[in-house]
Scaffold this active site. Structure first.
Site, PDB file in Angstrom:
ATOM      1  N   ASP A 263      -9.491 -20.905  20.032  1.00  0.00           N
ATOM      2  CA  ASP A 263      -8.709 -20.060  20.824  1.00  0.00           C
ATOM      3  C   ASP A 263      -7.238 -20.905  20.381  1.00  0.00           C
ATOM      4  O   ASP A 263      -7.045 -21.593  20.691  1.00  0.00           O
ATOM      5  CB  ASP A 263      -8.443 -20.015  22.179  1.00  0.00           C
ATOM      6  N   CYS A 362      -9.430  -4.597  24.818  1.00  0.00           N
ATOM      7  CA  CYS A 362      -9.814  -4.035  26.717  1.00  0.00           C
ATOM      8  C   CYS A 362      -8.402  -3.150  26.032  1.00  0.00           C
ATOM      9  O   CYS A 362      -8.154  -3.318  28.033  1.00  0.00           O
ATOM     10  CB  CYS A 362      -9.859  -4.826  27.501  1.00  0.00           C
TER      11      CYS A 362
END
Length: 432
Positions: A263, A362
Site C-alpha cells: 500500500d 466502493c
C-alpha cells in the site's frame, strides 16, 4: 437517560457537527467525555439517533421546512423511525432534559409533511452536485437506489476456509448471534443490526480469535471471489490497507502461490500482520514501502493478477458512514480520480501477458468506475475488459447475472439491487 433526554443529546451533537464541520465520531466522543454520567447503552442510543438523522438529513429538513438540528431529528423520527405525531409530541414534553414542546408549525409539518414534491436529491438524501453522475448509472431507479443507501447496514462475516471446513460449521458454532447465511456469497453469514444500530461484539468471540470468521461486507466478499485467483498464482494486492481482501484471496488460493500485499500508505498496513497470523495465512508477503519508495518494482511483468482496491469517495459505504455524504466535495472526487489513474498505471506495469487487473471501488460514481477504466484503456491499448457473463461463469457466480447492475466495463453492486454495499468491479486482461 430517558428516551427524550437521548433525543436532546442527539440534537446537541448534531449542532456540534454543523458548527465545527467535523466527523460524527469526533463529536460523539467529545459529548461522551463531557457527559460521563451517560452509560454505554445511552451513548449507543444517541449515536444511533445521530447517524439516522444524518442518513435522512435532507429529506427530514424538507418535511420540517428548516435545516436546524432539531428539525432534522424530528423529521428523522417520522421518516426513519416511523413515529407518528403523538409519539414524537410525547417525547418533546419540555420536562427535565426533554426537548421543548412542538410548535404549531412543527405539528403541522409532522402530520402532513411528505416527499411527494421533493427534488430528487432531497428524496434520495444525497448532495445535489452528484445527481447528474448518479443519473447516468441509475436512470429512473435513482431515488430508490439512493434511499437504499439511507438504511442501516447489516454485519456480514466471511467464513475463513483455511480454518473451518464449511460455512455451516461456523454458523453452527455461533447460534447465539442469530446469524443467517448471506444470499449471494457462499462464504457469508449475516447479522441484522440491533435496535440501537449496533451489532454484537464479534471480535471477542472465540471463533473470531481462532480465525474462523472475518468481518467483511458480502459485496466485498463477492468482488474478491470475482477476481478468480487460483492456487499457484502470483498476485499483488496493490492497495491492501488492513488486509481484508488479502485474507479472502489467500483463502481462495488455499495458501498456495504467492500474494504480495502493499500500500502507498505504510500506516494502513499496520493491522495486516496480526490478521494474517490469526487467519492461518502462509502465502502472503507484506511489502511495506520505505520513504514512499515502490515496494514491488522487482515484480514488474511477472504477476498473474493485480488487485486494485482503488482509493475512492466511498459513496457505496454511506449506509455505514452517513456523515461522509455531507462532507463530500467536488474537489475530493478530482483527487480520487488522479489517484485511481496513478494506481492503474502502476498495476499495468506489474501484469504479465495474459494476466489481469481486477479493479474495485466502493463507489457508485461512473467517474470513478467505468470512466476511470475507459481513460486507462485509451492509454494502455493492450488491455480489454472481460465480459460480464464470462467473469460470472468462470468464478461460479452465475446466480448474480440477473441481480447485479451491468456497466460498460464491469458490474455494480448496490444495497437496492444486491443488499450489499455499493461495490464496483471490473476485470481487465492484458493481451499476450
Amino acid at each position: 437517560m430517558t428516551p427524550a433526554a437521548r433525543i436532546s443529546a442527539a440534537v446537541e451533537v448534531l449542532a456540534d457537527i454543523d458548527a465545527r464541520r467535523r466527523p460524527a465520531t469526533d463529536a460523539l466522543k467529545d459529548w461522551g467525555l463531557s457527559h460521563r454520567f451517560a452509560g454505554s447503552k445511552d451513548r449507543a442510543a444517541i449515536a444511533s439517533l445521530v447517524y439516522d438523522a444524518l442518513r435522512r438529513k435532507a429529506s427530514a429538513a424538507w418535511i420540517m421546512g428548516e435545516t436546524t438540528p432539531r428539525a432534522v431529528v424530528l423529521g428523522m423520527l417520522k421518516l426513519q423511525r416511523g413515529l407518528d405525531l403523538d409519539a414524537i409530541a410525547a417525547l418533546c414534553s419540555g420536562e427535565r432534559f426533554a426537548p421543548e414542546p412542538l410548535t404549531a408549525g412543527e405539528r403541522a409539518r409532522l402530520k402532513g409533511g411528505d416527499l411527494s414534491d421533493a427534488p430528487t436529491h432531497v428524496a434520495g438524501d444525497f448532495p445535489d452536485w452528484i445527481e447528474p453522475s448518479l443519473g447516468r448509472l441509475f436512470g429512473d431507479d435513482l431515488v430508490p437506489e439512493m434511499q437504499a443507501l439511507t438504511t442501516r447496514a447489516p454485519l456480514d462475516l466471511r467464513v475463513n476456509t483455511l480454518k473451518v471446513s464449511s460455512r455451516e460449521e461456523a454458523h453452527d458454532a455461533l447460534p447465539h448471534l442469530n446469524a443467517v447465511e448471506t444470499p449471494l456469497s457462499p462464504l457469508g453469514l449475516r447479522i441484522a443490526p440491533g435496535e440501537d444500530g449496533r451489532g454484537p461484539a464479534v471480535q471477542s468471540e472465540p471463533e473470531f480469535l481462532k480465525g474462523w470468521i472475518e468481518i467483511q461486507d458480502e459485496g466485498s466478499q463477492l468482488v474478491a471471489l470475482l477476481s478468480g485467483v487460483r492456487p499457484g498464482e502470483q498476485v499483488v494486492d496493490l492497495c491492501a490497507g488492513g488486509g481484508g481482501k488479502t485474507l479472502a484471496l489467500a483463502a481462495q488460493m488455499e495458501n498456495h502461490g504467492q500474494i504480495y500485499a502493499t500500500d502507498n500508505d505504510a500506516r494502513r498496513l499496520a493491522p495486516i500482520h496480526d490478521r494474517l497470523a490469526r487467519a492461518g495465512v502462509r502465502n502472503v508477503q507484506v511489502r511495506t514501502p520505505r520513504a514512499k519508495a515502490d515496494a514491488v518494482t522487482d515484480l514488474d511483468g511477472k504477476i498473474d493478477c493485480v488487485l486494485v482496491d482503488a482509493p475512492c469517495t466511498g459513496i457505496g459505504t454511506w449506509r455505514r458512514n452517513p456523515d461522509a455524504k455531507w462532507r463530500l466535495r467536488p474537489g475530493s472526487l478530482e483527487v480520487r480520480r488522479n489517484e485511481q489513474a496513478a494506481v492503474l498505471d502502476r498495476a499495468a506495469r506489474l501484469v504479465k501477458p495474459d494476466g489481469r487487473i481486477v479493479y474495485i471501488t466502493c463507489s457508485i460514481l461512473p467517474e470513478e468506475n467505468d470512466d476511470a477504466l475507459a481513460a486507462f484503456m485509451e492509454n494502455h491499448a493492450g488491455f480489454k475488459p472481460v465480459p460480464l457473463d464470462r467473469a460470472l461463469e468462470e468464478t461460479q457466480l452465475g446466480h448474480l447475472k440477473n441481480i447485479v447492475r451491468p456497466t460498460a466495463h464491469g458490474l455494480q453492486l448496490t444495497p437496492h439491487k444486491t443488499g450489499t454495499d455499493g461495490f464496483y468491479v471490473a476485470i481487465l486482461v492484458r493481451n499476450p
